[in-house]
Write a protein that holds these residues in place. Sequence first.
Motif, PDB file in Angstrom:
ATOM      1  N   VAL A 193      -0.540 -24.893  15.376  1.00 41.37           N
ATOM      2  CA  VAL A 193      -1.487 -23.938  15.942  1.00 41.37           C
ATOM      3  C   VAL A 193      -2.797 -24.688  16.163  1.00 41.37           C
ATOM      4  CG1 VAL A 193      -2.747 -21.790  15.613  1.00 41.37           C
ATOM      5  CG2 VAL A 193      -0.395 -22.004  14.777  1.00 41.37           C
ATOM      6  N   TYR A 194      -3.314 -24.607  17.364  1.00 46.80           N
ATOM      7  CA  TYR A 194      -4.534 -25.326  17.723  1.00 46.80           C
ATOM      8  C   TYR A 194      -5.701 -24.353  17.761  1.00 46.80           C
ATOM      9  CZ  TYR A 194      -1.995 -29.583  18.817  1.00 46.80           C
ATOM     10  OH  TYR A 194      -1.245 -30.739  18.731  1.00 46.80           O
ATOM     11  N   TYR A 195      -6.810 -24.776  17.141  1.00 46.45           N
ATOM     12  CA  TYR A 195      -8.013 -23.963  17.045  1.00 46.45           C
ATOM     13  C   TYR A 195      -9.196 -24.700  17.665  1.00 46.45           C
ATOM     14  CZ  TYR A 195      -5.397 -21.571  13.334  1.00 46.45           C
ATOM     15  OH  TYR A 195      -4.454 -20.889  12.601  1.00 46.45           O
ATOM     16  N   CYS A 196     -10.068 -23.967  18.333  1.00 45.55           N
ATOM     17  CA  CYS A 196     -11.326 -24.566  18.748  1.00 45.55           C
ATOM     18  C   CYS A 196     -12.437 -24.017  17.857  1.00 45.55           C
ATOM     19  CB  CYS A 196     -11.632 -24.327  20.223  1.00 45.55           C
ATOM     20  SG  CYS A 196     -11.812 -22.604  20.731  1.00 45.55           S
ATOM     21  N   ALA A 197     -13.474 -24.815  17.708  1.00 46.62           N
ATOM     22  CA  ALA A 197     -14.581 -24.466  16.834  1.00 46.62           C
ATOM     23  C   ALA A 197     -15.876 -25.018  17.405  1.00 46.62           C
ATOM     24  CB  ALA A 197     -14.341 -25.031  15.440  1.00 46.62           C
ATOM     25  N   ALA A 198     -16.994 -24.439  16.999  1.00 46.62           N
ATOM     26  CA  ALA A 198     -18.295 -24.888  17.502  1.00 46.62           C
ATOM     27  C   ALA A 198     -19.291 -25.017  16.363  1.00 46.62           C
ATOM     28  CB  ALA A 198     -18.825 -23.908  18.548  1.00 46.62           C
ATOM     29  N   ARG A 199     -20.228 -25.920  16.544  1.00 45.61           N
ATOM     30  CA  ARG A 199     -21.279 -26.135  15.564  1.00 45.61           C
ATOM     31  C   ARG A 199     -22.555 -26.476  16.309  1.00 45.61           C
ATOM     32  NH1 ARG A 199     -22.411 -31.537  14.266  1.00 45.61           N
ATOM     33  NH2 ARG A 199     -22.992 -30.907  12.162  1.00 45.61           N
TER      34      ARG A 199
END
Length: 122
Positions: free
Chosen positions: A92-98
Amino acid sequence: VQLQASGGGWVQAGGSLRLSCAASGRTISAYGVGWFRQAPGKEREFVAAIDWGSGITYYPDSVKGRFTISKDNAKNTVYLQMNSLKPEDTAVYYCAARFGGVASLIAQYDYWGQGTQVTVSS
Protein backbone atom coordinates in the motif's frame (compact mmCIF):
# COMPACT_ATOMS: atom_id res chain seq x y z
CA VAL A 1 -3.40 20.00 4.01
CA GLN A 2 -5.49 17.16 2.65
CA LEU A 3 -3.86 14.56 0.45
CA GLN A 4 -5.60 12.18 -1.94
CA ALA A 5 -3.57 9.31 -3.34
CA SER A 6 -4.69 7.39 -6.41
CA GLY A 7 -3.43 5.34 -9.32
CA GLY A 8 -2.73 2.02 -7.70
CA GLY A 9 -3.62 -1.25 -9.33
CA TRP A 10 -2.40 -4.59 -10.55
CA VAL A 11 0.52 -4.98 -12.93
CA GLN A 12 2.83 -7.74 -14.06
CA ALA A 13 6.49 -7.69 -13.15
CA GLY A 14 8.40 -5.36 -15.41
CA GLY A 15 5.40 -3.13 -15.91
CA SER A 16 4.75 0.46 -14.89
CA LEU A 17 2.26 2.44 -12.84
CA ARG A 18 1.91 6.12 -12.04
CA LEU A 19 0.56 7.19 -8.69
CA SER A 20 -0.89 10.61 -8.03
CA CYS A 21 -1.10 12.61 -4.82
CA ALA A 22 -3.45 15.58 -5.06
CA ALA A 23 -3.10 18.22 -2.35
CA SER A 24 -5.85 20.55 -1.25
CA GLY A 25 -6.66 22.91 1.58
CA ARG A 26 -3.45 24.89 1.37
CA THR A 27 -0.86 25.78 -1.22
CA ILE A 28 2.00 23.41 -0.67
CA SER A 29 4.75 25.43 -2.31
CA ALA A 30 6.70 25.46 0.95
CA TYR A 31 6.21 21.78 1.64
CA GLY A 32 8.06 18.58 1.04
CA VAL A 33 6.01 15.66 -0.26
CA GLY A 34 6.98 12.07 0.16
CA TRP A 35 5.82 8.62 -0.82
CA PHE A 36 5.99 5.67 1.53
CA ARG A 37 4.85 2.08 1.21
CA GLN A 38 3.85 -0.70 3.54
CA ALA A 39 3.76 -4.35 2.61
CA PRO A 40 1.79 -6.90 4.67
CA GLY A 41 3.63 -7.73 7.86
CA LYS A 42 6.32 -5.12 7.25
CA GLU A 43 7.02 -1.62 8.49
CA ARG A 44 6.21 1.40 6.42
CA GLU A 45 9.24 2.47 4.38
CA PHE A 46 10.34 5.55 2.51
CA VAL A 47 10.12 5.48 -1.29
CA ALA A 48 10.69 9.01 -2.60
CA ALA A 49 10.42 12.68 -1.71
CA ILE A 50 10.40 16.02 -3.47
CA ASP A 51 10.86 19.56 -2.24
CA TRP A 52 8.04 21.50 -3.80
CA GLY A 53 9.89 24.77 -4.02
CA SER A 54 13.29 23.64 -5.32
CA GLY A 55 12.32 20.41 -7.04
CA ILE A 56 15.06 18.53 -5.21
CA THR A 57 14.30 14.82 -5.08
CA TYR A 58 15.48 12.00 -2.86
CA TYR A 59 15.24 8.22 -3.23
CA PRO A 60 16.43 5.17 -1.33
CA ASP A 61 18.68 2.76 -3.20
CA SER A 62 15.89 0.20 -3.46
CA VAL A 63 13.98 2.28 -6.01
CA LYS A 64 16.63 4.61 -7.43
CA GLY A 65 16.64 4.42 -11.22
CA ARG A 66 13.19 2.81 -11.35
CA PHE A 67 10.94 5.33 -9.60
CA THR A 68 10.64 9.02 -10.39
CA ILE A 69 8.85 11.60 -8.28
CA SER A 70 7.64 14.79 -9.95
CA LYS A 71 5.17 17.61 -9.40
CA ASP A 72 2.64 19.65 -11.31
CA ASN A 73 2.37 23.12 -9.84
CA ALA A 74 -0.86 23.96 -11.65
CA LYS A 75 -2.61 20.86 -10.37
CA ASN A 76 -1.04 20.88 -6.90
CA THR A 77 -0.25 17.25 -7.51
CA VAL A 78 2.78 15.04 -6.99
CA TYR A 79 3.33 11.94 -9.08
CA LEU A 80 5.29 8.76 -8.56
CA GLN A 81 6.21 7.06 -11.82
CA MET A 82 7.15 3.46 -11.11
CA ASN A 83 8.90 1.48 -13.84
CA SER A 84 10.42 -2.01 -13.96
CA LEU A 85 8.15 -3.05 -11.13
CA LYS A 86 9.02 -6.12 -9.11
CA PRO A 87 6.84 -8.37 -6.94
CA GLU A 88 8.61 -6.96 -3.90
CA ASP A 89 7.19 -3.53 -4.78
CA THR A 90 3.76 -4.84 -3.83
CA ALA A 91 2.44 -2.69 -0.99
CA VAL A 92 0.00 0.00 0.00
CA TYR A 93 1.51 3.31 -1.08
CA TYR A 94 0.95 6.48 0.93
CA CYS A 95 1.76 10.10 0.20
CA ALA A 96 2.63 12.52 2.96
CA ALA A 97 3.56 16.19 3.34
CA ARG A 98 5.68 18.22 5.71
CA PHE A 99 6.53 21.87 6.05
CA GLY A 100 10.10 22.03 4.85
CA GLY A 101 12.32 20.12 2.46
CA VAL A 102 12.77 16.49 1.64
CA ALA A 103 12.84 13.95 4.42
CA SER A 104 12.82 10.18 4.70
CA LEU A 105 11.49 9.48 8.19
CA ILE A 106 7.83 8.85 8.90
CA ALA A 107 7.93 11.03 12.01
CA GLN A 108 9.04 14.01 9.94
CA TYR A 109 5.75 14.16 8.04
CA ASP A 110 2.68 15.91 9.39
CA TYR A 111 -0.02 15.11 6.85
CA TRP A 112 -0.91 11.76 5.34
CA GLY A 113 -3.24 10.64 2.61
CA GLN A 114 -5.06 7.34 2.46
CA GLY A 115 -3.18 4.51 0.82
CA THR A 116 -3.47 3.12 -2.67
CA GLN A 117 -2.75 -0.56 -3.29
CA VAL A 118 -0.10 -1.62 -5.77
CA THR A 119 0.13 -5.31 -6.62
CA VAL A 120 2.90 -6.66 -8.85
CA SER A 121 2.56 -10.25 -9.99
CA SER A 122 5.46 -12.43 -11.07
